[in-house]
Scaffold this motif. Structure first.
Motif, PDB file in Angstrom:
ATOM      1  N   THR A 135       8.338   4.309   6.536  1.00  0.00           N
ATOM      2  CA  THR A 135       9.721   3.902   6.244  1.00  0.00           C
ATOM      3  C   THR A 135      10.660   4.353   7.348  1.00  0.00           C
ATOM      4  O   THR A 135      11.552   3.609   7.782  1.00  0.00           O
ATOM      5  N   LEU A 145      10.577   2.242  10.421  1.00  0.00           N
ATOM      6  CA  LEU A 145      11.290   0.976  10.273  1.00  0.00           C
ATOM      7  C   LEU A 145      12.779   1.190  10.039  1.00  0.00           C
ATOM      8  O   LEU A 145      13.480   0.301   9.526  1.00  0.00           O
ATOM      9  N   HIS A 146      13.282   2.412  10.385  1.00  0.00           N
ATOM     10  CA  HIS A 146      14.710   2.741  10.287  1.00  0.00           C
ATOM     11  C   HIS A 146      15.234   2.599   8.868  1.00  0.00           C
ATOM     12  O   HIS A 146      16.337   2.069   8.636  1.00  0.00           O
ATOM     13  N   GLY A 147      14.461   3.063   7.900  1.00  0.00           N
ATOM     14  CA  GLY A 147      14.922   3.105   6.527  1.00  0.00           C
ATOM     15  C   GLY A 147      14.679   1.853   5.727  1.00  0.00           C
ATOM     16  O   GLY A 147      15.007   1.812   4.529  1.00  0.00           O
ATOM     17  N   GLU A 148      14.157   0.821   6.340  1.00  0.00           N
ATOM     18  CA  GLU A 148      13.856  -0.395   5.592  1.00  0.00           C
ATOM     19  C   GLU A 148      12.719  -0.118   4.611  1.00  0.00           C
ATOM     20  O   GLU A 148      11.800   0.660   4.893  1.00  0.00           O
ATOM     21  N   PRO A 149      12.751  -0.718   3.434  1.00  0.00           N
ATOM     22  CA  PRO A 149      11.665  -0.486   2.458  1.00  0.00           C
ATOM     23  C   PRO A 149      10.304  -0.875   3.044  1.00  0.00           C
ATOM     24  O   PRO A 149      10.160  -1.938   3.653  1.00  0.00           O
ATOM     25  N   ALA A 150       9.356   0.012   2.911  1.00  0.00           N
ATOM     26  CA  ALA A 150       7.998  -0.252   3.409  1.00  0.00           C
ATOM     27  C   ALA A 150       7.047  -0.392   2.230  1.00  0.00           C
ATOM     28  O   ALA A 150       7.363  -0.016   1.102  1.00  0.00           O
ATOM     29  N   ARG A 151       5.886  -0.925   2.511  1.00  0.00           N
ATOM     30  CA  ARG A 151       4.892  -1.075   1.445  1.00  0.00           C
ATOM     31  C   ARG A 151       4.338   0.295   1.071  1.00  0.00           C
ATOM     32  O   ARG A 151       4.310   1.234   1.887  1.00  0.00           O
TER      33      ARG A 151
END
Length: 381
Positions: free
Chosen positions: A186, A189-195
């Motif tokens: 996460t 990806l700079h805080g973007e929701p990850a799987r």
């Protein structure tokens, strides 16, 4: 061959190889000085006491054409196995020559016509003989048959069953959530929701412990079972090997050798009560107190090879088996007296006492029964 150039044993060994090359020349094979030098260098990197290593070293360095293989094969048998070479007769023992002959008895060359049919017939007889030996009791085998069987035993591998450990590893469909990797992904990806990433428990082979009866009543089987135990040292799991007669002896370190003969000789020196009396209960009690209680066989497979002829106190044997069954995962008992019978009705006091705590009762009287044990071990849960 570790002797220095000036050492007498090394000179005698090289002289033997040169003499063998001269025998090949007499048979019609053109062997040059460079070929002999290459043969000596190849033999120096191998086991100097193994005739099969010597055979293949010569076959790959001295032979240049396929039609020369039968000549080489016959010359090797005459020189090293039939006593034509005096130096070879002094260097190699009769047991080593018998073992090598058992490995060289199957022809490998391709010929045509009537000779091909004769060799095919011989191959069929050898294959039939090998199949017969697999079902022949160790106690009734000749020295030549035992040598052939031991070469087959060297190729066998034991694979204990697997169990789930407490350690985990990354997985696509594991049950537990891998929080650390999920958070790291996460942040990447700079805080973007990850799987959501997951983990699963690792699989590891269960420990294997072999306890071999080497008392007088097992004299026809003990050495072959010890040879079989030596092959178990190449399993992917942790292996511990013990021998007992009237007392327990740990022989794991002695059997940790590449050459089976050396390993068996060291084990025989370590076991002081070989071909003596039998104290199964006392020996198993000592194993439980000194080794099993400290986690040696926790979660593992314990294999006891014995005929059950115990001269000790049955209460001691019962208590030892009961405690051992609680400490290990499974207990397998190999009893040569079982033979080919589907079920063994215990006739000895030792087997009557131990039977309630045994998970698998198998035989161990011939090669086929040991192969059955290897298959059972792999499928065990």
């Amino acid at each position: 061959m570790t002797d220095q150039p000036g050492d007498q044993p090394g000179d005698q060994y090289v002289a033997m190889l040169v003499d063998f090359a001269a025998t090949l020349r007499t048979g019609g094979v053109r062997v040059g000085s460079g070929d002999v030098l290459t043969y000596a260098e190849a033999a120096a990197t191998l086991d100097a006491t193994d005739l099969m290593d010597l055979y293949w070293a010569g076959r790959t360095t001295l032979i240049g054409r396929r039609d020369q293989v039968p000549v080489y094969h016959q010359a090797f048998e005459r020189y090293f196995l039939d006593g034509l070479g005096e130096a070879a007769a002094q260097r190699f023992t009769p047991e080593q020559r018998v073992e090598a002959r058992s490995a060289l008895e199957v022809p490998e060359t391709e010929v045509g016509g009537e000779e091909r049919e004769q060799q095919e017939t011989r191959l069929g007889l050898v294959a039939s003989s090998a199949q017969t030996m697999r079902r022949k009791d160790f106690g009734g085998c000749t020295p030549e048959e035992l040598a052939a069987l031991r070469r087959i035993l060297r190729t066998m591998r034991l694979t204990p069953p697997r169990s789930r450990s407490r350690r985990t590893r990354p997985s696509l469909s594991g049950r537990s959530l891998d929080v650390r990797r999920t958070v790291r992904e996460t942040l990447r990806l700079h805080g973007e929701p990850a799987r959501l990433l997951r983990r699963e428990r690792r699989l590891r082979h269960r420990p294997l412990t072999l306890i071999l009866d080497v008392s007088g009543s097992m004299v026809d089987y003990s050495r072959n079972l010890l040879q079989f135990a030596h092959t178990s040292t190449r399993t992917p799991s942790r292996v511990e090997i013990f021998a007992f007669g009237t007392r327990l002896t740990r022989i794991t370190r002695e059997l940790d050798r590449r050459r089976p003969d050396e390993a068996l000789d060291l084990a025989a020196e370590a076991v002081r009560d070989w071909n003596g009396g039998t104290q199964i209960g006392t020996s198993l009690d000592r194993f439980v107190r000194d080794h099993a209680r400290h986690g040696l066989c926790r979660g593992g497979i314990v294999v006891i090879c014995s005929d059950g002829l115990d001269r000790g106190d049955p209460d001691v044997l019962s208590a030892a088996m009961e405690r051992l069954s609680r400490l290990c995962h499974r207990i397998i008992w190999l009893n040569p007296h079982k033979g080919r019978a589907k079920e063994l009705v215990p006739t000895t006091l030792g087997m009557m006492v131990a039977a309630p705590y045994v998970d698998e009762l198998l035989s161990g009287h011939d090669l086929a029964s040991l192969e059955e044990f290897a298959t059972t071990l792999t499928r065990m849960r």
